[in-house]
Design an enzyme around this catalytic site. Structure first.
Site, mmCIF file in Angstrom:
data_model
loop_
_atom_site.group_PDB
_atom_site.id
_atom_site.type_symbol
_atom_site.label_atom_id
_atom_site.label_comp_id
_atom_site.label_asym_id
_atom_site.label_seq_id
_atom_site.Cartn_x
_atom_site.Cartn_y
_atom_site.Cartn_z
ATOM 1 N N MET A 53 0.837 -1.190 0.000
ATOM 2 C CA MET A 53 0.000 0.000 0.000
ATOM 3 C C MET A 53 0.866 1.231 0.000
ATOM 4 O O MET A 53 1.988 1.211 0.488
ATOM 5 C CB MET A 53 -0.904 0.030 1.223
ATOM 6 C CG MET A 53 -1.959 1.122 1.146
ATOM 7 S SD MET A 53 -2.512 1.625 2.775
ATOM 8 C CE MET A 53 -1.080 2.516 3.335
ATOM 9 N N CYS A 54 0.340 2.323 -0.565
ATOM 10 C CA CYS A 54 1.141 3.530 -0.714
ATOM 11 C C CYS A 54 0.275 4.772 -0.559
ATOM 12 O O CYS A 54 -0.947 4.718 -0.613
ATOM 13 C CB CYS A 54 1.803 3.561 -2.090
ATOM 14 S SG CYS A 54 2.800 2.113 -2.441
ATOM 15 N N GLY A 55 0.974 5.889 -0.374
ATOM 16 C CA GLY A 55 0.353 7.191 -0.504
ATOM 17 C C GLY A 55 0.864 7.790 -1.792
ATOM 18 O O GLY A 55 2.078 7.875 -1.998
ATOM 19 N N HIS A 104 4.911 7.376 -1.700
ATOM 20 C CA HIS A 104 5.265 7.001 -0.324
ATOM 21 C C HIS A 104 4.840 5.552 -0.119
ATOM 22 O O HIS A 104 3.658 5.225 -0.189
ATOM 23 C CB HIS A 104 4.571 7.939 0.662
ATOM 24 C CG HIS A 104 4.807 9.378 0.318
ATOM 25 N ND1 HIS A 104 5.815 10.120 0.873
ATOM 26 C CD2 HIS A 104 4.172 10.196 -0.576
ATOM 27 C CE1 HIS A 104 5.796 11.336 0.353
ATOM 28 N NE2 HIS A 104 4.814 11.405 -0.530
ATOM 29 N N ASN A 157 -1.004 2.413 -5.993
ATOM 30 C CA ASN A 157 -1.437 2.090 -4.632
ATOM 31 C C ASN A 157 -2.413 0.932 -4.741
ATOM 32 O O ASN A 157 -3.620 1.129 -4.872
ATOM 33 C CB ASN A 157 -2.102 3.307 -3.980
ATOM 34 C CG ASN A 157 -2.696 2.973 -2.620
ATOM 35 O OD1 ASN A 157 -2.240 2.058 -1.948
ATOM 36 N ND2 ASN A 157 -3.730 3.701 -2.228
#
Length: 641
Positions: free
Chosen positions: A1-3, A55, A79
């Site tokens: 998962m990411c921002g 991120h 994401n």
């Protein structure tokens, strides 16, 4: 998962700073604590500039910083999780795999075909350099958050981001609709100094609706929330994405009742676990239930095994059993949804690995008044005071060994009962029942400091209650049993399984009974169809932002594409029978599945929403309606509690 975040400016450098402030960057970093990078792409003719910010929370394959850029200057932010549809090797990272496949696409149809094949949650941003195109969007259900904001007409700028910050003035953030995939021709927009979005909508492969009708409906739905100066158009080729699930079966016939326990229904007096056994005595019903178990079991399996389980980096040794930490957590009330998820996860999580059961409770209002906590007590001190029976706690039941807590809310009671059921199914597993206790003071503090920004742009009383409950639960800070007492514990699990989607598909909410009484099975079918259509905007974006704030990833087994397709293929009476009492008729097929996998008392627990089970709803005004705009998410109110 990411921002992930992307800012595009066509004629104003100032707009870049207006969008991308330190607060948004901080929220993005909390989502992706393992890597943070930024990349700026400046094009002079025509003139536009893009800032890409990635991120990363490392969960699979090799650590892959974002944004990714290739030799052709294409840029990718991802994401998501690919659970099926596109092959991802055990040591591969799905971000790199997706970028590689996108780079091979030579047409719009190729890109849509690739995205249509994916199974799993995702949102993405893809800059296609050769065509000056920016593609972005969310999966069919909207399981990953993506927001957009547009500047005024003069600045001609916009921003896409996983999470933003609350704003009471200026241009408002909105969730990117999960209605399809969007493309912006940056070259054309830079030339005209105006923004135009091209939409590629989702479409069932077997739909009877004409493409033109789908386009008109989706255009109307999406454009009504856009600023007037933002144009939205359908792609000229009338291309669509293929929906990853089959349409809802709306068949209503007496034939479907043959496998629905019609005779049993007529003689039910009292609900018991044995009642479920009577339904399962019918061979066709039992066969159907086992088909459901098989497809749900595979969904849970994918979500607990597609995860990097690290070895000790210094010694290259796998930790000993006693040092094993939990990688999987379940948002756990002891209700039917979370019990089934936990029981199925147990079949696939390595036996020596604990599973964390995250159970949240808010201090009962009466107890909060009696306690009279003042400013000189910190929230932590209050919790320790309340939860150390060896030293401070006097209310202790010697017969049962259970301490009578200020936090004995309904979900805590059913949670403890559920723990015993799971321990009976697998006594060899370490089940960490994490008692997460929230005082009114901490609730007030964290709502203003953090949670309201994550719930935004949603703003209702219901969003506040559910958002706060999920934030504290998924944070995983609480107490676990330790030699008859309790010890502080913080869940290290990066994956959080949640039961959302079960009620929406299996008529689990009280409003479904109201609908059934008013409009019958036909009306109930329409209501359930609407539930999944709006789940992206009502629930999933919010829940992704909330859980992701802790550097954890939400995974939704009940919204696995195969699970949804299986349930959509069944007539309503095979899934639920609202002529039966509460605790039986709603989510009937899930209750029968739970019985078959060894669960007992939890199989007949009635639905209880998290805001009531955790008792957060009891802390607020009784005159509030769930749909009201929540003042607590607005300006800081000194005396709000």
């Amino acid at each position: 998962m990411c921002g992930i975040c992307c800012i595009v400016t066509l004629c104003s450098q100032r707009a870049m700073h207006d969008f991308f402030n330190e607060d948004i960057l901080c929220h993005l970093r909390r989502r992706g604590p393992d890597s943070s990078q930024q990349l700026t792409k400046t094009v002079s003719d025509p003139s536009y500039e893009c800032l890409f910010s990635g991120h990363v929370l490392h969960l699979r394959g090799l650590m892959t910083p974002q944004p990714l850029e290739d030799a052709n200057n294409n840029i990718f932010l991802w994401n998501g999780e690919i659970f099926n549809g596109v092959h991802v090797g055990d040591l591969e990272n799905d971000t790199e795999v997706m970028f590689h496949h996108l780079a091979l696409c030579s047409s719009e149809a190729d890109i849509l075909s690739l995205l249509s094949s994916l199974r799993g949650p995702w949102s993405f941003i893809y800059y296609q350099a050769s065509r000056h195109s920016l593609w972005f969007g969310r999966d069919y259900f909207g399981r990953r958050s993506l927001l957009w904001q547009f500047s005024n007409e003069v600045d001609s700028a916009f921003c896409l981001t996983s999470v933003s910050v609350y704003s009471e003035s200026g241009n408002q953030w909105q969730e990117v609709p999960a209605s399809g995939i969007f493309k912006i021709d940056l070259k054309a927009c830079a030339t005209t100094k105006s923004l135009c979005l091209t939409l590629f909508p989702w479409k069932y492969s077997c739909t009877e609706k004409a493409v033109e009708e789908i386009f008109i409906n989706v255009l109307d739905q999406v454009s009504k929330d856009l600023p007037d100066h933002i144009r939205l158009m359908m792609n000229e080729s009338k291309l669509c994405l293929r929906a990853p699930v089959v349409p809802l079966n709306k068949t209503i016939s007496e034939a479907s009742g043959e496998c629905s326990g019609t005779n049993i229904r007529n003689i039910i007096r009292m609900i018991s676990v044995e009642t479920l056994q009577e339904f399962l005595a019918e061979e066709c019903k039992k066969k159907l239930v086992h088909q459901f178990i098989d497809v749900l079991n595979e969904a849970v399996k994918r979500r607990v095994l597609f995860l990097f389980r690290e070895e000790n980096q210094k010694t290259r040794e796998v930790p000993s059993v006693s040092n094993k930490k939990a990688h999987i957590a379940v948002l756990f009330s002891g209700g039917i949804d979370s019990m089934v998820i936990a029981a199925l996860a147990d079949k696939h999580v390595p036996l020596e690995e604990p599973i964390d059961l995250l159970n949240v409770a808010f201090m009962l209002k009466e107890q909060a008044k009696q306690k009279g906590t003042t400013k000189k007590h910190t929230s932590r001190e209050v919790q320790l005071d309340l939860l150390c029976p060896q030293e401070n706690f006097k209310d202790f039941d010697a017969k049962t060994g259970a301490h009578l807590s200020y936090f004995d809310v309904p979900d805590r009671i059913t949670g403890r009962a559920g723990l015993k059921e799971l321990e009976a199914i697998n006594p060899s597993r370490t089940w960490n029942f994490v008692e997460i206790n929230v005082t009114p003071e901490e609730l007030k503090e964290m709502r203003q400091q953090c949670i309201k920004h994550l719930i935004y742009p949603l703003d209702t009383v219901l969003d506040d209650s559910i958002g706060c409950a999920i934030w504290f639960a998924s944070r995983g800070e609480g107490f676990i049993s330790n030699q008859g007492g309790l010890k502080p514990y913080k869940s290290p699990a990066k994956v959080v399984l949640t039961g959302i989607g079960a009620d929406e598909q299996l008529a689990g909410y009280s409003r479904h009974r109201v609908c059934f009484k008013k409009y019958g099975l036909e009306g109930l079918n329409k209501e359930l169809e609407m539930e999944l259509d709006r789940i992206s905007s009502r629930n999933l974006g919010r829940d992704d932002r909330i859980i992701g704030d802790h550097g954890k990833e939400a995974r939704f087994p009940f919204l696995d594409e195969d699970v949804v397709s299986f349930l959509n293929s069944l007539p309503i009476l095979e899934k639920a029978d609202l002529t039966l009492p509460r605790g039986l008729g709603e989510k009937l097929i899930l209750r029968l599945a739970a019985k078959e996998i060894g669960l007992t008392a939890s199989t007949i627990l009635p639905k209880r929403a998290v805001q009531f089970g955790s008792r957060i709803a009891k802390l607020e005004s009784n005159s509030e309606k769930a749909s009201d705009t929540c003042s607590r998410l607005k300006l800081f109110l000194v005396d709000e509690l």
